[in-house]
Design a protein around this motif. Structure first.
Motif, PDB file in Angstrom:
ATOM      1  N   SER A  35      47.080 -25.934  33.517  1.00 53.22           N
ATOM      2  CA  SER A  35      48.092 -25.558  34.510  1.00 53.22           C
ATOM      3  C   SER A  35      48.393 -26.695  35.479  1.00 53.22           C
ATOM      4  O   SER A  35      49.454 -26.735  36.087  1.00 53.22           O
ATOM      5  N   GLY A  74      48.067 -21.761  39.474  1.00 56.71           N
ATOM      6  CA  GLY A  74      48.596 -20.469  39.060  1.00 56.71           C
ATOM      7  C   GLY A  74      49.637 -19.929  40.034  1.00 56.71           C
ATOM      8  O   GLY A  74      50.549 -19.191  39.651  1.00 56.71           O
ATOM      9  N   ILE A 110      44.215 -21.968  33.323  1.00 55.60           N
ATOM     10  CA  ILE A 110      44.822 -21.823  34.650  1.00 55.60           C
ATOM     11  C   ILE A 110      43.759 -21.724  35.744  1.00 55.60           C
ATOM     12  O   ILE A 110      42.749 -21.037  35.586  1.00 55.60           O
ATOM     13  N   TYR A 145      47.567 -20.482  28.633  1.00 54.77           N
ATOM     14  CA  TYR A 145      47.246 -21.776  29.227  1.00 54.77           C
ATOM     15  C   TYR A 145      45.845 -21.720  29.828  1.00 54.77           C
ATOM     16  O   TYR A 145      45.266 -20.653  29.975  1.00 54.77           O
ATOM     17  N   ALA A 169      52.195 -26.231  35.732  1.00 59.81           N
ATOM     18  CA  ALA A 169      52.710 -25.559  36.928  1.00 59.81           C
ATOM     19  C   ALA A 169      53.887 -26.288  37.560  1.00 59.81           C
ATOM     20  O   ALA A 169      54.840 -25.667  38.034  1.00 59.81           O
TER      21      ALA A 169
END
Lengths: 467, 440
Positions: A254, A323, A318, A316, A258
């Motif tokens: 992430s 997140g 995370i 994924y 992200a």
């Protein structure tokens, strides 16, 4: 260790200026290492590491600091220094801390701490003697060693939770350097495990590990230079998993996904990102494995994440902070090397699942190509997906048979393209122990896969065209 | 004094000579994403590496908290670890060099610059990277890192040395896209004089490096005349110089065994170790407390010296070259600041002298693709074609391969574009003949 009372006081000081999350990471670890070089104990060292890392979050901002001053004054000074990053009213007050309980899948069965130094030396020496028993004049240097790490961690956070984690790791390793009139070659073998010296007494034999290192070194010394160009490549099980680790594992963390910075950022869950025969997993729950954790560095329980299901993107790795940008909760992937690193999403035991072929069928089905058995490691740019990894043991495949050994092969490509070119997967899944370096430091991870074939990949080498 | 207890306990435990190497550090870092601070960290680190001689053998231990318990821990571990050592190399705790040439590597002014000023430049960096070209779709991150470090050596021979260093770094990474192709570019500036930090120039450099890579494809696999950029030479030269480490030579694993005063590289190249330089890498004593000095390692291709610490020097019956540096628990040998002596030609002039060939601007995966022992390498690379004396289209998905000794013997020209890297290397571009490139 920190008392709960002091932890609450430090958390509340940290939260004073409006942070929406605060977390204390306390670490007290001890490690020892020894090396035997050319038959004699050369180094023997002990290290004690003790410190606190403090992390504050506010929406998409992260503030981190660490200190070795573990007094109340030292910890409050750290909290009051870090909280200057925010200028709002207090949102949270911590009044109590409840312990998070989790399964202990990685118990310390037979602690490395209790093994006398002499026994560890004897263990390493077994392998060193095996190499010398080969009586090969091409051996220039042998380095054998054993390292153990006992790590106690306690985490307290503003969700009113705390937990502790006690873990131990040990690794036996051999480096063999050989030479002839044409030059040098060196090889490394380093199996490791969690909390159980018996692993090295029964499961892994020092003699076999050392002999493997020496034999590979001899093979590579006499090997020809690897040809270059685009060709089919069969990748061996175990260490071959470095391919997936670099090309796909890192871009599915992430920390890359992200912010839209991963080569898979434009893909949605359910999109085809690999050949339909590929399924892949990151699993931190395998008992006693090198990359396993019962609970991650922010208190989320270890889990098995099915990253790719039959070629489709499924999940994924995370952490809670990254997140936030993805609208997802952390799934137990938040890790760090030690208290000096701010944690982030990382891999644990990552592997491609078994397929239906056998390794023999895959080799037999390849007319002309490369068989890459083992690797030194690699690297990736998660944004472009461009990766590389260097082979430590490789052979040419001719007419469906393993032929001459070759050295100096580097495989390069773009992860999202290579995954689609996997056209055969065998049923011999194996894991291999490695260290992975990224933003939150160097951590233990397993790579893994069954033997598989990539129909076309660019191979770099000095041996000219493959004929 | 704070550390007296350790030396007292060591003496009581029968440790003949003892030493503490203390590293105190402070680091500050701030990063931005989309104009907002997304990471801020402020760290105070402390590491103590202790060693002592027990019956002629060296025991070692380390910790990062200082109190009575840890002092006792270090003494106990040194004694236990020293007992099992079998290596018969001479062990030395050093009393000091006759003379030290002190250099100031700490700029007090850096602490007086406000965090707002530091942040303002960071915002400027992010904005200017984004504005550089419309194909830059994202600034993956910009970061300011400030670090100060104080190294102190104290021992029972009466040695007491201390050096403080500080510096800052601005770095940025851009992502550019054109059609299906994505490329990323990264660069930084490192200094300790804040007034000289030109982030606009850095932004333009990052922007250009990133968008210039777009539109590339692989070249034909062949041997090319190649310009290796300073970035590439820096990576290769570090491994080359690791072979002049006297320990590697004594243990028979160096490429330069028995080659002293012989021509081992192209006569066009001179590589020096310059610890007494005028930048943040300067060190006036090494990790054993030996005074450092500048010296040529390769002069016009001739190997002039191996690099020694006290132990390897004693084994060869020579003086230490002031290159004893810690590699974890071990006192290893390392260069301090490597300088590849620059030539005079600009990059444009080098393109002209190459005519047709390749420019290699970056290599990746050195830990996997470069065998430090044999010097053989096969590395993922980025670069450009050189056509008719000019830089042409970018290259995508290529590797370069060869052997370090071959490369440094195949030098056609040394450029005048020297660049300083945080790894402690200053080097210009090199023009190499017959470099194997694999592409299509």
């Amino acid at each position: 260790m920190l008392s709960k009372k002091l932890a609450i006081e430090v958390l509340n000081a940290a939260l004073e200026t409006g942070a929406d999350y605060a977390e204390i990471f306390y670490e007290d670890s001890h490690s020892s290492s020894l090396t035997i070089e050319n038959g004699k104990v050369e180094t023997c060292n002990s290290n004690s590491m003790c410190g606190v890392g403090l992390r504050l979050l506010k929406e998409n901002q992260c503030v981190y600091g660490y200190t070795n001053n573990l007094s109340k004054k030292g910890l409050l000074a750290l909290a009051n220094s870090l909280n200057k990053s925010f200028h709002d009213q207090r949102l949270i007050t911590v009044t109590d801390l409840q312990m998070i309980r989790c399964k202990n899948r990685n118990p310390v069965v037979h602690s490395f701490d209790e093994v006398p130094l002499e026994e560890k030396i004897a263990l390493v020496r077994e392998g060193v003697e095996e190499i010398y028993s080969l009586k090969d004049p091409r051996i220039v240097r042998t380095i054998g060693g054993f390292g153990a790490n006992h790590r106690f961690v306690a985490v307290f956070n503003s969700k009113g939770k705390w937990f502790k984690r006690d873990s131990e790791f040990g690794r036996l390793f051999y480096t063999v350097i050989v030479a002839d009139q044409n030059g040098f070659e060196s090889t490394f073998e380093g199996p490791g495990c969690q909390g159980n010296i018996d692993y090295f007494r029964t499961k892994v034999k020092a003699r076999e590990v050392a002999r493997k290192a020496a034999e590979t070194a001899f093979k590579m010394l006499t090997a020809k230079e690897c040809p270059s160009g685009v060709m089919p490549v069969v990748i061996g099980n175990g260490w071959g998993g470095v391919l997936f680790h670099e090309s796909c594992g890192h871009p599915l963390e992430s920390s890359a996904v992200a912010k839209g910075l991963s080569c898979f950022s434009n893909n949605k869950i359910g999109d085809f990102i690999a050949s339909p025969i590929v399924s892949a997993v990151d699993d931190s729950t395998i008992p006693g494995e090198w990359g396993s954790i019962d609970i991650d560095d922010e208190g989320n329980l270890g889990s098995k994440r099915l990253l790719i299901k039959n070629g489709k993107l499924n999940d994924y790795m995370i952490d809670d902070f990254n997140g936030r940008r993805m609208g997802r909760e952390g799934n137990g992937a938040c890790r760090r090397q030690n208290y000096r690193f701010c944690p982030t999403s990382r891999m644990s035991n990552t592997y491609i699942c078994n397929g239906k072929s056998t390794p023999e069928e895959i080799i037999a089905a390849t007319k002309l190509g490369l068989y890459a058995v083992s690797f030194n490691g690699g690297s990736v740019d998660p944004t472009t997906g461009e990766f590389n990894f260097g082979c430590s043991e490789a052979y040419i495949i001719r007419d469906g048979k393993i032929a001459e050994p070759v050295k100096g092969a580097t495989l390069i490509g773009k992860g999202f393209e290579i995954l689609k070119h996997i056209d055969m997967i065998a049923n011999d899944l194996a894991l291999a122990q490695g260290m992975c370096g990224a933003a939150s430091g160097s951590i233990r991870t397993n790579v893994g896969q069954p033997t598989l074939r990539i129909s076309q990949i660019t191979v770099g080498g000095r041996g000219g065209e493959l004929k | 004094m704070k550390y007296d207890l350790f030396f007292k306990l060591a003496k009581e435990a029968g440790i003949q000579e003892a030493e503490l190497y203390i590293n105190e550090s402070r680091s500050l870092s701030v990063s931005l994403f989309h104009g907002e601070v997304d990471n801020y960290s402020d760290n105070n680190g402390y590491t103590i590496l202790a060693r002592g001689i027990v019956n002629g053998k060296l025991g070692a231990a380390s910790c990062d908290v200082w109190d009575k318990e840890k002092a006792a821990y270090l003494v106990k571990e040194i004694a236990n670890n020293g007992k099992v050592i079998e290596n018969e190399d001479p062990v030395i705790i050093f009393g000091g060099s006759p003379k030290y040439k002190k250099i100031n590597t700490f700029n007090k002014e850096l602490g007086n610059v406000s965090i707002d000023e530091k942040l303002a430049k960071l915002h400027e960096l992010e904005e200017k990277i984004k504005a550089y070209d419309e194909r830059i779709v994202e600034v993956a991150g910009v970061e300011y890192i400030e670090s100060s470090e104080k190294v102190t050596i104290l021992n029972t021979k009466g040695l007491k040395l201390s050096q403080q260093t500080n510096y800052f770094v601005y770095l940025g990474q851009a992502v550019a896209r054109q059609g299906d192709q994505t490329k990323s570019g990264y660069d930084y500036l490192l200094a300790n004089d804040f007034a000289k930090a030109d982030v606009a120039k850095l932004a333009a450099k990052i922007g250009k490096e990133t968008v210039d890579q777009l539109g590339g494809e692989a070249c034909e696999s062949a041997k090319y005349t190649a310009i290796l950029s300073p970035d590439v030479v820096k990576s290769l030269v570090g491994v080359l110089v690791s072979h002049v480490d006297a320990e590697e030579v004594q243990k028979q694993s160096s490429l330069f065994i028995g080659k002293l005063d012989q021509k081992v590289l192209s006569s066009k190249i001179t590589i020096e170790d310059k610890p007494l330089n005028k930048n943040v890498f300067a060190r006036w004593f090494d990790d054993e407390g030996v005074a450092t000095f500048n010296k040529p390692i390769f002069k016009n291709g001739v190997l002039k010296t191996y690099l020694y610490n006290l132990t390897t020097a004693a084994k060869d019956g020579v003086e230490s070259t002031g290159n004893g540096y810690r590699q974890g628990a071990k006192m290893g040998v390392s260069s301090n600041f490597l300088v590849v002596k620059p030539g005079k030609k600009s990059l444009e002039e080098l393109y002209q002298s190459v005519g047709n060939g390749v420019l290699i601007t970056d290599v990746s995966g050195l830990h996997a693709g470069l065998n430090p022992q044999s010097g053989n390498f096969s590395l993922q690379s980025t670069g450009y074609l050189i056509k008719d004396g000019k830089r042409d289209r970018p290259l995508d998905i290529i590797t370069i391969s060869g052997n370090l000794l071959e490369v440094f013997n195949n030098i056609l020209e040394v450029g005048g574009d020297e660049t300083v890297f945080p790894e402690g290397v200053s080097t210009p571009s090199l023009v190499i003949k017959k470099l194997a490139v694999s592409g299509k």
